[in-house]
Design an enzyme around this catalytic site. Structure first.
Site, mmCIF file in Angstrom:
data_model
loop_
_atom_site.group_PDB
_atom_site.id
_atom_site.type_symbol
_atom_site.label_atom_id
_atom_site.label_comp_id
_atom_site.label_asym_id
_atom_site.label_seq_id
_atom_site.Cartn_x
_atom_site.Cartn_y
_atom_site.Cartn_z
ATOM 1 N N TYR A 1 0.857 -1.268 0.181
ATOM 2 C CA TYR A 1 -0.261 -0.174 0.089
ATOM 3 C C TYR A 1 0.801 1.264 -0.088
ATOM 4 O O TYR A 1 0.512 2.239 -0.838
ATOM 5 C CB TYR A 1 -1.102 -0.233 1.189
ATOM 6 C CG TYR A 1 -1.774 1.155 1.467
ATOM 7 C CD1 TYR A 1 -2.855 1.345 0.673
ATOM 8 C CD2 TYR A 1 -1.638 2.103 2.305
ATOM 9 C CE1 TYR A 1 -3.829 2.457 0.928
ATOM 10 C CE2 TYR A 1 -2.166 3.295 2.634
ATOM 11 C CZ TYR A 1 -3.574 3.267 1.757
ATOM 12 O OH TYR A 1 -4.240 4.507 2.012
ATOM 13 N N ILE B 1 -7.401 8.222 9.214
ATOM 14 C CA ILE B 1 -9.043 8.812 9.025
ATOM 15 C C ILE B 1 -9.960 7.837 9.855
ATOM 16 O O ILE B 1 -9.828 6.795 9.438
ATOM 17 C CB ILE B 1 -9.182 9.247 7.739
ATOM 18 C CG1 ILE B 1 -8.268 10.200 7.136
ATOM 19 C CG2 ILE B 1 -10.561 9.911 7.864
ATOM 20 C CD1 ILE B 1 -8.072 11.538 7.853
#
Length: 252
Positions: free
Chosen positions: A153, A186
Site C-alpha cells: 500500500y 482517518i
C-alpha cells in the site's frame, strides 16, 4: 469556507463510504452534479440517495476499479448522465496491506492502474471542461515514508504521488490541473481505524499518541482539501500533493 461548484460535473471513485463519500457529499452540498462508483450495491445506492438530497444530479455505477473495461464503461456512463466531467477524484483503493502477491496485486490494480485508467477515460471530457478540468488523486502519508505495516500500500501510494506530478506536467497544456491529497489516519464507521480501535487497541492508541492534535482525522477534513484543490481558489496550483494528517508526520 463555502465552495461554489454550481454547474460543475464531478466523478468520485470508491465513494460509497468514508473519505470518498465525504468528498462526494461535499461537492454535492456545494452545488455540483455528482457521480460515484463502488463495488457493493447497497452502500453505493445509500450514498447516491444522500447526494440526491442536495437537489442535483446524483448518479451511481457499480464498478470494479481493478477492471479496465468496467472503468471505461463507468466513466462514459457517468459523463453521459452528467453532461460532461469537470472534476475527477481518484479515491478508490484496493488497500493491499500484505507484502505478498495478493497485497501487491490489489494495490497496483486499483490504486495505481485504476487512477491511470479512470484519468485516461475522463481525459476527453476534462479537456472540454469549461474553464479547465481538474484531477485530484487520493494518496496517503504511507507513501511518504517507510510503511512496515503496509508495504504494498505504501509503495503504491508513493507511485500515485509521483504519477500526480507527471500527470500535472503532461496535462497542463490541456488546461487540466492535477493535484493530490495524502491523508493520515482517518476514522469513520466501518473503516480500518474504527476496527483497530476494538481489535488492536495497542496499535490504535500508539498511533493516536503520535498525532499532535490528539485525535484521528475525519473524512470531511480530507474532503475540504479536495474541494479546495478542485476549486478556482487553487487555479495556480498543480502537481502538488497536500498532506492532511493533523501533524501525524511531524514526529517522523
Amino acid at each position: 469556507m463555502h465552495f461554489d461548484f454550481t454547474g460543475k460535473r464531478v466523478i468520485a471513485t470508491g465513494a460509497s463510504r468514508g473519505i470518498g463519500r465525504a468528498i462526494a457529499l461535499g461537492f454535492a452540498s456545494s452545488g455540483a452534479d455528482v457521480s460515484i462508483c463502488a463495488r457493493k450495491p447497497e452502500p453505493l445506492e445509500a450514498a447516491r440517495k444522500e447526494i440526491a438530497g442536495f437537489g442535483h444530479i446524483a448518479h451511481a455505477g457499480l464498478c470494479d476499479l481493478g477492471d479496465p473495461e468496467a472503468i471505461a464503461g463507468y466513466v462514459a456512463a457517468a459523463a453521459a448522465v452528467l453532461g460532461g466531467i469537470d472534476v475527477l477524484v481518484n479515491n478508490a483503493s484496493g488497500f493491499g496491506i500484505t507484502d505478498d502477491e495478493a497485497g501487491w496485486e490489489a494495490s497496483v490494480a486499483v490504486d495505481l492502474l485504476g487512477t491511470m485508467r479512470a484519468s485516461r477515460a475522463a481525459l476527453p471530457f476534462l479537456e472540454a471542461a469549461r474553464g479547465g478540468g481538474a484531477i485530484v488523486n487520493i494518496a496517503s502519508i504511507s507513501g511518504l515514508r517507510p510503511s512496515t505495516r503496509t508495504p504494498a500500500y505504501g509503495a503504491v501510494k508513493a507511485a500515485v504521488i509521483h504519477y500526480t506530478t507527471t500527470q500535472a506536467a503532461l496535462l497542463a497544456a490541456k488546461r487540466i490541473r492535477v493535484n493530490g491529497v495524502a491523508p493520515g489516519a482517518i476514522e469513520f464507521p466501518g473503516g480500518i481505524w474504527e476496527r483497530r480501535k476494538t481489535e488492536n487497541p495497542t496499535l490504535y492508541n500508539e498511533l493516536l499518541g503520535g498525532i499532535p492534535f490528539g485525535r484521528m482525522g475525519r473524512p470531511e477534513e480530507v474532503a475540504s482539501v479536495v474541494q479546495f484543490l478542485a476549486s478556482p481558489l487553487a487555479a495556480w496550483v498543480t502537481g502538488q500533493t497536500i498532506i492532511a494528517d493533523g501533524g501525524q508526520t511531524l514526529g517522523g
